[in-house]
Design an enzyme around this catalytic site. Structure first.
Site, PDB file in Angstrom:
ATOM      1  CG  ASP A 188      30.119  61.746  39.370  1.00  0.00           C
ATOM      2  OD1 ASP A 188      31.115  62.579  38.905  1.00  0.00           O
ATOM      3  OD2 ASP A 188      30.384  60.470  39.933  1.00  0.00           O
TER       4      ASP A 188
ATOM      5  CD  GLU B  88      44.925  49.273  29.794  1.00  0.00           C
ATOM      6  OE1 GLU B  88      45.688  49.339  28.875  1.00  0.00           O
ATOM      7  OE2 GLU B  88      44.535  48.199  30.253  1.00  0.00           O
TER       8      GLU B  88
ATOM      9  N   GLY C 139      41.921  41.280  29.693  1.00  0.00           N
ATOM     10  CA  GLY C 139      41.043  40.423  30.416  1.00  0.00           C
ATOM     11  C   GLY C 139      41.993  39.382  31.292  1.00  0.00           C
TER      12      GLY C 139
ATOM     13  CE  LYS D 295      34.511  62.540  40.239  1.00  0.00           C
ATOM     14  NZ  LYS D 295      33.431  61.682  40.735  1.00  0.00           N
TER      15      LYS D 295
ATOM     16  CG  HIS E  18      47.588  46.631  30.938  1.00  0.00           C
ATOM     17  ND1 HIS E  18      46.208  46.296  30.822  1.00  0.00           N
ATOM     18  CD2 HIS E  18      48.070  45.377  31.312  1.00  0.00           C
ATOM     19  CE1 HIS E  18      46.204  44.999  30.940  1.00  0.00           C
ATOM     20  NE2 HIS E  18      47.374  44.420  31.358  1.00  0.00           N
TER      21      HIS E  18
ATOM     22  CB  CYS F  61      46.408  42.692  27.961  1.00  0.00           C
ATOM     23  SG  CYS F  61      47.083  41.561  29.403  1.00  0.00           S
ATOM     24  CE1 TYR F  62      42.280  35.752  26.247  1.00  0.00           C
ATOM     25  CE2 TYR F  62      40.334  37.076  25.932  1.00  0.00           C
ATOM     26  CZ  TYR F  62      41.020  35.901  25.810  1.00  0.00           C
ATOM     27  OH  TYR F  62      39.964  35.021  25.386  1.00  0.00           O
TER      28      TYR F  62
END
Ligand code: XMP
Length: 470
Positions: A183, A127, A11, A326, A125, A38-39
């Site tokens: 979607d 991710e 964040g 997705k 990160h 991270c944070y």
């Protein structure tokens, strides 16, 4: 909730700021594995009496990281690998009980762990796509440290969803706003399989769709199409162009398009009368990026979340794809027997070409960007690149410049070509398209699309750019 593990996300905050989000120490005493990113990593260290300091320069971008492969988190990861860093604060001293398991040239503690307490901290990160072996690290945490089985399968998702929808809907009436994108198409087919023609789909053509798209959607879902449902197409092009006249600020355009969409949809809904359920094709990234999941800054408003029609007479919302990424939505689509060309259709934003035209939107600019985009897509497919590139489109810059065509001076628009490779659409890199393909696209656009005299290729990755060009 009985979680197997907890991941504390990153964040924009600093753990020393007064109103930064924080945790109580007890979170780390539950005996549940915790991974801080991270944070989240800094906060873990700060709370457990490590030291976090502000660096003079921000460490940002792709960075070489040296990892200790004896750590379970880095099992099967290369000792030197690439990670994505983005931070000012850094962990200067680990909390008691922790050992350092990764570092970079500038960052003494890129990762640390206390295996006794099953606490793990990663400064970078894992991710994001730019961290080359990030997925492996997350896998190691989820499957290795937390011991999750990973036995959730798409086919059970489809089966279970259909069953759950049937049970919930009973003999109720269902209304769905169908955009023709992956979607809402998957959501509609899921509903159609579950409750057949109890479902009515309203498709609003706002004049901001790709070339011929309105007719294509009608061909698949309309009366001549493949599915058991009621299909209503609303041609509202002129209405949208009128509302957008003179507006150039991107958020303002998004709001207008979103609101007008809701008005049109409401008018149709009124004609239909009371329904029991309203379907939304919301997927997980929509939820995250709209800031509904917590404190993450709202990067841009998504017209498909939150802005719900007030005056549609319905009792409840169904969002069958809310938990899916997705790629999982696509898998569900294939499970449901939706044609591949539809399932692998690239994402297209709700506000459509309205946000691929910089500045004011006019019917003329829509025509230009539609034609340029159709040529671009055709050539990418011809070159066999359409499966490789995750999203590609033409956008219309608001820049006009001088050119020469034949013997004539021109003063026309520049078209920007965008193409990105991405898995999660939260981070992305510009795709490498062979020069001859770009050249062919450029030639065709200039020759075939009136009003364009320059074509440019956008090299920006996300971050710092976004995928869309608005
Ligand atoms: P950005 O531009 O934020 O886009 O990097 C990430 C992905 O989201 C799509 N996008 C949208 N999709 N409604 C949507 O359904 C929207 O308002 C919207 N804005 C962006 C974009 O095409 C890309 O795939």
């Amino acid at each position: 909730m009985n979680p197997r593990g907890i991941i504390l996300t990153g964040g924009p905050n600093s753990c020393y700021e007064e109103d930064s989000p924080t945790y109580t120490k007890e979170l780390f005493e539950l005996g549940i594995p915790v991974l801080g990113l991270c944070y989240g990593a800094q906060l873990m260290q700060h709370i457990l009496d490590g030291k976090v300091e502000r660096a003079e320069v921000r460490e940002y971008g792709k960075t070489e990281v040296f990892v200790d492969t004896t750590s379970e988190l880095f099992s099967n990861v290369s000792p030197t690998t690439t990670c994505w860093m983005s931070h000012f604060d850094y962990i200067s001293q680990t909390a008691p009980g922790f050992r350092i398991t990764a570092h970079t040239a500038d960052c003494p503690v890129a990762a640390a762990e206390d295996t006794d307490r099953q606490l793990y901290a990663i400064q970078f990160h894992p991710e994001v796509l730019h961290t080359k072996e990030g997925t492996k690290m997350l896998y190691n945490f989820v499957r290795g440290v937390c011991g999750c089985a990973g036995d959730w399968k798409m086919d059970s998702f489809v089966e279970q969803s259909i069953r759950a929808i049937r049970e919930k809907v009973g003999d109720g009436k269902v209304l769905c706003a169908l955009s023709g994108g992956v979607d809402s198409s998957v959501a509609a087919v899921l509903l159609s399989k579950a409750v057949g023609d109890q479902l009515t789909c309203v498709f609003v053509d706002q004049g901001l769709l790709r070339k011929n798209e309105g007719d294509e959607v009608e061909a698949v879902f309309g009366p001549e199409g493949n599915y058991d449902l009621n299909f209503i197409r609303v041609n509202a092009q002129e209405r949208f162009y009128q509302k957008l006249a003179g507006v150039s600020e991107p958020e303002a355009k998004r709001k207008i398009i979103g609101e007008e969409f809701i008005r049109v949809f409401e008018e149709e809904a009124k004609k239909i009368g009371a329904v029991d359920f309203l379907v939304q094709g919301t997927i997980y990234p929509d939820v995250v990026e709209s800031g509904l999941g917590g404190e993450s800054a709202v990067i841009k408003s998504h017209h498909n979340v939150g802005g719900l029609p007030d005056y549609v007479d319905f009792k409840e919302i169904i969002e069958p794809l809310r938990d899916l990424f997705k790629d999982e939505v696509r898998k569900a689509g294939l499970e449901l027997g939706i044609p591949e060309y539809l399932v692998y259709r690239q994402p297209f934003p709700g506000p459509g070409l309205g946000i691929r035209i910089i500045g004011e939107v006019t019917a003329e600019k829509v025509r230009i960007v539609q034609d340029a985009d159709a040529i671009y897509r055709e050539e990418i497919a011809k070159a066999g690149l359409d499966q490789e590139i995750n999203q590609y489109f033409a956008a219309l810059t608001n820049m006009r410049s001088v050119g020469v065509m034949g013997d004539e001076r021109t003063y026309d628009y520049a078209v920007a070509l965008r193409a990105v490779k991405t898995i999660d659409f939260m981070t992305a890199e510009a795709a490498e398209i062979p020069f001859e393909v770009l050249n062919r696209v450029m030639n065709r656009i200039i020759n075939e699309v009136k009003g364009v005299n320059r074509v440019m290729y956008d090299l920006t990755s996300k971050p710092p750019g976004t995928i869309e060009f608005e």
